[in-house]
Enzyme design. Structure first.
Site, PDB file in Angstrom:
ATOM      1  N   ASP A  55     -17.931   3.094  -7.391  1.00 15.50           N
ATOM      2  CA  ASP A  55     -16.823   3.576  -6.568  1.00 15.50           C
ATOM      3  C   ASP A  55     -16.795   5.103  -6.658  1.00 15.50           C
ATOM      4  O   ASP A  55     -16.380   5.669  -7.662  1.00 15.50           O
ATOM      5  CB  ASP A  55     -15.493   2.984  -7.046  1.00 15.50           C
ATOM      6  N   HIS A 107     -15.799   1.130  -3.388  1.00 11.44           N
ATOM      7  CA  HIS A 107     -14.360   1.090  -3.155  1.00 11.44           C
ATOM      8  C   HIS A 107     -13.940  -0.160  -2.382  1.00 11.44           C
ATOM      9  O   HIS A 107     -12.757  -0.475  -2.327  1.00 11.44           O
ATOM     10  CB  HIS A 107     -13.930   2.354  -2.410  1.00 11.44           C
ATOM     11  N   TYR A 156       0.843  -1.207   0.000  1.00  5.75           N
ATOM     12  CA  TYR A 156       0.000   0.000   0.000  1.00  5.75           C
ATOM     13  C   TYR A 156       0.875   1.252   0.000  1.00  5.75           C
ATOM     14  O   TYR A 156       0.991   1.935  -0.987  1.00  5.75           O
ATOM     15  CB  TYR A 156      -0.949  -0.001   1.201  1.00  5.75           C
ATOM     16  N   SER A 190      -6.512   0.843  -4.273  1.00 10.79           N
ATOM     17  CA  SER A 190      -6.619   2.275  -4.044  1.00 10.79           C
ATOM     18  C   SER A 190      -5.247   2.926  -4.243  1.00 10.79           C
ATOM     19  O   SER A 190      -4.703   2.884  -5.337  1.00 10.79           O
ATOM     20  CB  SER A 190      -7.187   2.539  -2.644  1.00 10.79           C
TER      21      SER A 190
END
Length: 702
Positions: free
Chosen positions: A626, A661, A463, A543
């Protein structure tokens, strides 16, 4: 396997000059809302048809679907919350699309179903989001999420009768739930968006309102707003004794808050009179609780890894005083339970908890088993108990009740496992990034493979952004990958929240390339250590992690066999133009500022696809609803990748319907998406599932 014939995508000759650079954007039309633009909807339909045809031919898909379904089919509980002698908790029997909410009268009382979201929508895509009982436990305020959107509907339940009250709040977003006594509550919302802009328009003018039960939303009282600073967000909390309202205000994703307080004992005389405790937007301030007029906060002011401080509002000009100072470990949060403080620490991305007295003296440490994540520890001053969840990569979340005075824990709900956790090795290693920085890496694989020194196709996850820490946790999808014979690795990249402010700062803005270097170095380490074979490394991120995958695939396409970019931020020059994207400038910078623009353009996945280079197999995944990272990011990136001369491996997109999302996604969709992603990654990284031979997989790949 032959590369798919991609659907034709219209290219437009749109070129803009920015700071002396000509920037092409031939697929800007794909930014349009798929729900409102027939041409975009047609493109999505044609792409899904091609992707579905490819995924359905993969020999591993049925095995993964069956195994994920079996591994997710176990009774799961949420951490209980106590109010007025009642215990509220979520439970999923196994394959229910959404968890139900139950209540018990007394710890040993019979359980009663309060809310069952599984009947709220035919497709299971309407979810129970947050919920909060009133202090007496007689009322329940809850939020409803539809189709994965960030918008919320707020409703109220009479707990004893099980009947819903007439109250209904629309257009709530990024809100806490805060009861004021038993007759009303505080919430945060944006103005009702203009027609057709709800899922793409920028969010401005956040405000805190008070709703009195039994009245219409139009009659709600405005408690706090900043019309002169339209970009600010505001969240309201109420202290456990119901005396104080604490409102924290911020402008972006950074934990930098102004703090204001309302004394509700003076409300009848003074109304919603606010007193400012922190006026600058410089540091994080997390409300813990109060005892009388004294408030506790966890803050990183003067302590990048956080410390615990108090302030006494009875003093004329109160000042913050330290209770527990900064340590080497990161102080994530604190709660007051009974006459004690429970402190949650993060040490090398794994949880540790400690009980201390209200003056900060250590009482006892909570023993947690191995590398894992502890969460919960909810409660209030005077409570004799608290509940927490503990999980790891090979341990689904178990719920424990802790006697706060003795520190003794006992199981409240433990899952029945359908695999042997002892068959898997969970270890943490440290590797060196490009600039020599020491980076943590979790590695999970079968003990038999580790002892035999076998290299296994590996799924590497990352991430690296927004001060968010990746910690150990169970996933039925990941466990299916492990059962198939793969290894799983998770890198704690710079930009995350594993080590506090300095770690975060080292991976954002002009330092963003460090995140990509860390991830690439993790992949190289896995291969060099013989954990992963050459040609056997798959990567995944969602994301900001989707941005990570897109960027490193551009920079090192030779390193990876396959990639899954989930709901990613792919156009770094236009991310701030949609919904909540404007908040992300804290991590990414401002595209309209030249220095930031040049950094962003250098790594933007959409703008840096390289023709004439063999790319790994890429599966982009997103969803039509989303409204956090709008799907246009993924649409444009996929179209550009398919247009480029990027090798013979497939570059596909999977667009889910009525999913956002990620949160609120029904179990059926989790299983189907997980099977699609894992079968794609397994096929292109050479992972054979138990029912297929290596020869069959090799033949299929040809």
């Amino acid at each position: 396997m032959k590369s798919p014939d991609y659907p034709e995508t219209r290219r437009e000759s749109l070129v803009e000059e920015q700071f002396g650079k000509s920037v092409a954007d031939p697929y800007r039309w794909l930014e349009n809302d798929v729900r409102n633009d027939p041409q975009v909807a047609d493109w999505v339909s044609r792409q899904n048809t091609v992707t579905r045809a490819h995924l359905d031919t993969l020999p591993q898909r049925d095995w993964f679907a069956q195994r994920i379904r079996a591994l997710i089919d176990y009774e799961r509980f949420g951490v209980p919350v106590k109010a007025g002698g009642r215990y509220f908790y979520a439970r999923n029997a196994g394959l229910q699309n959404q968890a139900q909410l139950f209540v018990r009268h007394g710890l040993q009382g019979a359980s009663r179903l309060l809310l069952d979201p599984n009947g709220w929508a035919a497709d299971g895509a309407t979810a129970l989001d947050a919920w909060k009982p009133s202090a007496s436990g007689k009322r329940l305020l809850f939020s409803v999420q539809d189709g994965g959107s960030d918008w919320r509907m707020l409703r109220v339940l009479d707990v004893d009768s099980g009947e819903r009250l007439s109250d209904e709040i629309k257009w709530a977003k990024f809100t806490d739930l805060a009861w004021i006594g038993e007759d009303g509550f505080l919430y945060s919302r944006f103005p009702e968006p203009e027609q057709g802009t709800a899922f793409q328009g920028r969010n401005y003018d956040h405000a805190v309102y008070y709703h009195r039960l039994g009245t219409e939303q139009e009659a709600d009282e405005l408690v706090f707003a900043t019309p002169e600073q339209r970009e600010m967000n505001h969240a309201a909390e109420v202290t456990p004794d119901g005396r104080y309202v604490v409102i924290r205000s911020s402008t972006g994703t950074d934990a930098r808050y102004q703090v204001r307080v309302i004394d509700l004992t003076e409300r009848e005389r003074d109304g919603w009179k606010l007193r400012t405790l922190v006026s600058d937007l410089a540091h994080d301030w997390q409300l813990v609780a109060n005892v009388g007029t004294k408030l506790w906060f966890v803050t990183n002011k003067g302590a990048p890894r956080y410390r615990l401080m108090t302030i006494d509002l009875a003093e004329g000009e109160p000042e913050f005083a330290e209770v527990v100072g900064e340590r080497k470990e990161l102080l994530e949060r604190a709660t007051i339970i009974g006459d004690y403080l429970v402190l949650n620490y993060l040490k090398d991305a794994s949880s540790h908890a400690e009980v201390v007295s209200l003056d900060g003296k250590s009482v006892h440490t909570l023993g947690l088993n191995g590398l894992g994540t502890a969460s919960g520890f909810e409660g209030k001053p005077g409570d004799p108990e608290t509940f927490y969840a503990y999980s790891s990569f090979n341990q689904p979340a178990a719920i424990y009740r802790m006697d706060i005075a003795t520190g003794q824990s006992e199981p409240f709900a433990e899952p029945e496992l359908k695999f042997d956790p002892e068959a898997y090795l969970v270890e943490q290693r440290f590797y060196r990034s490009k600039d020599g920085t020491r980076v943590p890496l979790f590695i999970v694989r079968s003990k038999a493979a580790a002892e035999a020194g076998l290299a296994q196709p590996t799924l590497l996850y990352g991430y690296g952004g927004f001060d968010i820490a990746l910690t150990p946790g169970y996933s039925a999808v990941r466990m299916a990958w492990l059962e198939a014979g793969g290894a799983f690795a998770m890198a704690n990249l710079r930009g995350g929240g594993e080590y506090g402010k300095d770690w975060h700062d080292a991976g954002r803005l002009a330092n963003k390339q460090n995140v990509f270097d860390d991830f690439i170095a993790a992949g190289e380490y896995l291969i060099a250590q013989g954990i992963t074979p050459e040609g056997g490394l798959s990567i995944q991120g969602g994301s900001n992690g989707g941005l990570l995958v897109g960027a490193v695939v551009n920079q090192r396409p030779d390193l990876f066999a396959a990639a899954n970019a989930q709901v990613g931020v792919m156009d770094m020059l236009r991310f701030d133009r949609f919904t909540a994207g404007r908040y992300w400038v804290d991590d990414y910078g401002y595209p309209e500022r030249e220095a930031d623009f040049r950094v962003l353009l250098a790594y933007s996945p959409y703008h840096n696809i390289r023709s004439g280079v063999d790319y790994p197999a890429v599966l982009v995944t997103t969803a039509d609803t989303d409204d956090r990272v709008v799907p246009g990011h993924s649409f444009k990136y996929t179209a550009a990748l398919q247009h480029a001369d990027a090798g013979d491996k497939p570059h596909l997109i999977r667009v889910e319907t009525r999913a956002g999302h990620g949160s609120g996604k029904p179990t059926d969709k989790v299983i189907e998406e997980g099977a699609d992603i894992l079968s794609f990654l397994a096929y292109w990284s050479g992972l054979q599932v138990p029912s297929f031979s290596s020869a069959e997989v090799a033949e299929a790949r040809r």
